[in-house]
Design a protein around this motif. Structure first.
Motif, short mmCIF file in Angstrom:
data_model
loop_
_atom_site.label_atom_id
_atom_site.label_comp_id
_atom_site.label_asym_id
_atom_site.label_seq_id
_atom_site.Cartn_x
_atom_site.Cartn_y
_atom_site.Cartn_z
N GLU A 1 0.83 -1.21 0.00
CA GLU A 1 0.00 0.00 0.00
C GLU A 1 0.86 1.26 0.00
N LYS A 2 1.98 1.21 0.71
CA LYS A 2 2.89 2.35 0.73
C LYS A 2 3.43 2.62 -0.68
N GLY A 3 3.84 1.55 -1.37
CA GLY A 3 4.35 1.71 -2.73
C GLY A 3 3.29 2.24 -3.69
N LEU A 4 2.07 1.72 -3.57
CA LEU A 4 0.99 2.18 -4.44
C LEU A 4 0.61 3.63 -4.13
N ASP A 5 0.64 3.99 -2.84
CA ASP A 5 0.37 5.39 -2.46
C ASP A 5 1.36 6.33 -3.15
N ILE A 6 2.61 5.89 -3.20
CA ILE A 6 3.65 6.72 -3.81
C ILE A 6 3.41 6.86 -5.31
N LEU A 7 3.10 5.76 -5.99
CA LEU A 7 2.83 5.82 -7.43
C LEU A 7 1.63 6.70 -7.73
N GLU A 8 0.57 6.55 -6.95
CA GLU A 8 -0.64 7.36 -7.18
C GLU A 8 -0.37 8.83 -6.92
N LEU A 9 0.49 9.12 -5.93
CA LEU A 9 0.85 10.51 -5.66
C LEU A 9 1.61 11.11 -6.84
N PHE A 10 2.58 10.37 -7.38
CA PHE A 10 3.35 10.87 -8.53
C PHE A 10 2.45 11.08 -9.75
N ALA A 11 1.43 10.23 -9.90
CA ALA A 11 0.52 10.36 -11.05
C ALA A 11 -0.21 11.69 -11.05
N ARG A 12 -0.38 12.28 -9.87
CA ARG A 12 -1.06 13.57 -9.76
C ARG A 12 -0.11 14.76 -9.80
N LEU B 1 2.41 12.21 2.22
CA LEU B 1 1.86 10.94 2.68
C LEU B 1 1.87 10.81 4.21
N GLY B 2 2.36 11.84 4.87
CA GLY B 2 2.37 11.81 6.33
C GLY B 2 3.35 10.79 6.89
N ARG B 3 4.48 10.62 6.21
CA ARG B 3 5.49 9.65 6.64
C ARG B 3 6.85 10.35 6.78
N THR B 4 7.81 9.63 7.33
CA THR B 4 9.16 10.18 7.43
C THR B 4 9.91 9.85 6.15
N VAL B 5 10.98 10.61 5.90
CA VAL B 5 11.80 10.36 4.71
C VAL B 5 12.39 8.95 4.76
N GLU C 1 11.06 6.34 5.97
CA GLU C 1 10.03 5.35 5.65
C GLU C 1 9.85 5.17 4.15
N ILE C 2 10.01 6.24 3.39
CA ILE C 2 9.74 6.14 1.95
C ILE C 2 11.01 6.03 1.11
N PHE C 3 12.21 6.19 1.74
CA PHE C 3 13.45 6.19 0.97
C PHE C 3 13.65 4.89 0.19
N ARG C 4 13.49 3.74 0.85
CA ARG C 4 13.71 2.46 0.18
C ARG C 4 12.68 2.24 -0.94
N MET C 5 11.46 2.67 -0.69
CA MET C 5 10.42 2.54 -1.72
C MET C 5 10.80 3.33 -2.97
N LEU C 6 11.25 4.56 -2.78
CA LEU C 6 11.64 5.38 -3.92
C LEU C 6 12.82 4.76 -4.66
N LEU C 7 13.78 4.22 -3.90
CA LEU C 7 14.95 3.59 -4.51
C LEU C 7 14.53 2.38 -5.34
N CYS C 8 13.62 1.57 -4.80
CA CYS C 8 13.14 0.39 -5.52
C CYS C 8 12.39 0.78 -6.78
N LEU C 9 11.50 1.78 -6.68
CA LEU C 9 10.73 2.22 -7.84
C LEU C 9 11.63 2.80 -8.92
N GLU C 10 12.71 3.47 -8.48
CA GLU C 10 13.65 4.01 -9.46
C GLU C 10 14.42 2.88 -10.15
N GLU C 11 14.87 1.90 -9.37
CA GLU C 11 15.61 0.76 -9.95
C GLU C 11 14.75 -0.03 -10.93
#
Length: 262
Positions: free
Chosen positions: A19-30, A44-48, A50-60
């Motif tokens: 859900e965290k990963g999908l929240d990030i994708l949906e946020l970028f879509a807007r 997203l109301g989270r700490t950096v 918390e989302i750092f690894r998600m962003l790294l994975c989505l970028e990779e």
């Protein structure tokens, strides 16, 4: 159509990481302008952290990217390409383009093709009007199905169970109640065979949409023309309607579909 806010449905099987990963994708879509790590965390109301690894994975994986010297991430076209590679969507889009080009040149208006996916309308393909000025809805756009001619044309011709499921998904995403007169409006569309109404969003536009049917007579897409009223060029809606009706029937036949029994 009045709509009220409702609480999102409680999830039976929470999957926090997904859900965290999908929240990030949906946020970028807007956010076509992109977002920094801090922007994402704040939105997203989270700490950096918390989302750092998600962003790294989505970028990779190629879903987001950064330009050199820019700390903002942006969505790539990977998701859009994936949607077009999905076999039914790919076939529908490829069959539709030649038909849509003929429509645009004959009526001198743009047209687009939308499908219902996950409680939202996704614009699969679009063809410009050959004249200027013109109005168009770009391919890849996400549209509210209860607030668009394309969405209404599709919803009107879905089996009752499929329509209820699509609208439940929409309610959960939008956090709103269904428009009070929605069923009455969809019944009107079924009676006349298409949706035609003044645009919800833009003055001077009349949206006209016909459904595209599958082999069971259920709508799989909507073929839509946002008719722009030009000064000194009165628009013959009856002619536009006939051209779009014929085009929708041709496209239905091309994908092996049949109109529903009257």
């Amino acid at each position: 159509m009045d709509r009220e806010r409702v609480k999102p449905q409680k999830k039976l099987y929470p999957t926090p990481a997904l859900e965290k990963g999908l929240d990030i994708l949906e946020l970028f879509a807007r956010e076509p302008g992109g977002l920094t790590k801090s922007d994402v965390a704040r939105r997203l109301g989270r700490t950096v952290s918390e989302i750092f690894r998600m962003l790294l994975c989505l970028e990779e994986r190629g879903y987001i990217s950064q330009s050199e010297g820019d700390d903002r991430f942006r969505l790539t076209l990977r998701l859009f390409r994936m949607a077009l590679e999905y076999p039914p969507a790919k076939r529908l889009a490829s069959e539709a383009i030649p038909v849509m080009q003929e429509v645009a040149h004959e009526i001198r208006q743009s047209c687009h093709l939308g499908v219902l996916e996950g409680g939202q309308v996704v614009i699969l393909s679009q063809v410009d009007s050959p004249v200027s000025p013109h109005f168009y809805v770009k391919a890849g756009s996400i549209v509210d199905p209860t607030h668009s001619a394309t969405g209404h044309a599709i919803l009107a011709y879905l089996p009752e169970e499929s329509r209820a499921h699509a609208l439940a998904l929409w309610q959960n995403k939008a956090g709103q109640r269904l428009p009070k007169d929605l069923e009455k409006h969809l019944a009107k569309i079924r009676a006349q065979g298409y949706e035609e109404r003044v645009s919800y969003e833009i003055r001077g536009i009349t949206d006209l949409s016909f459904p595209i049917f599958d082999e069971y007579g259920a709508a799989v897409a909507g073929l839509t023309v946002p008719c722009l009223a030009r000064i000194g060029q009165p628009m013959n809606m009856a002619s536009v309607r006939e051209v779009l009706r014929n085009a929708s029937m041709r496209l239905t036949e091309k994908i092996g579909g049949v109109p529903p029994a009257k």
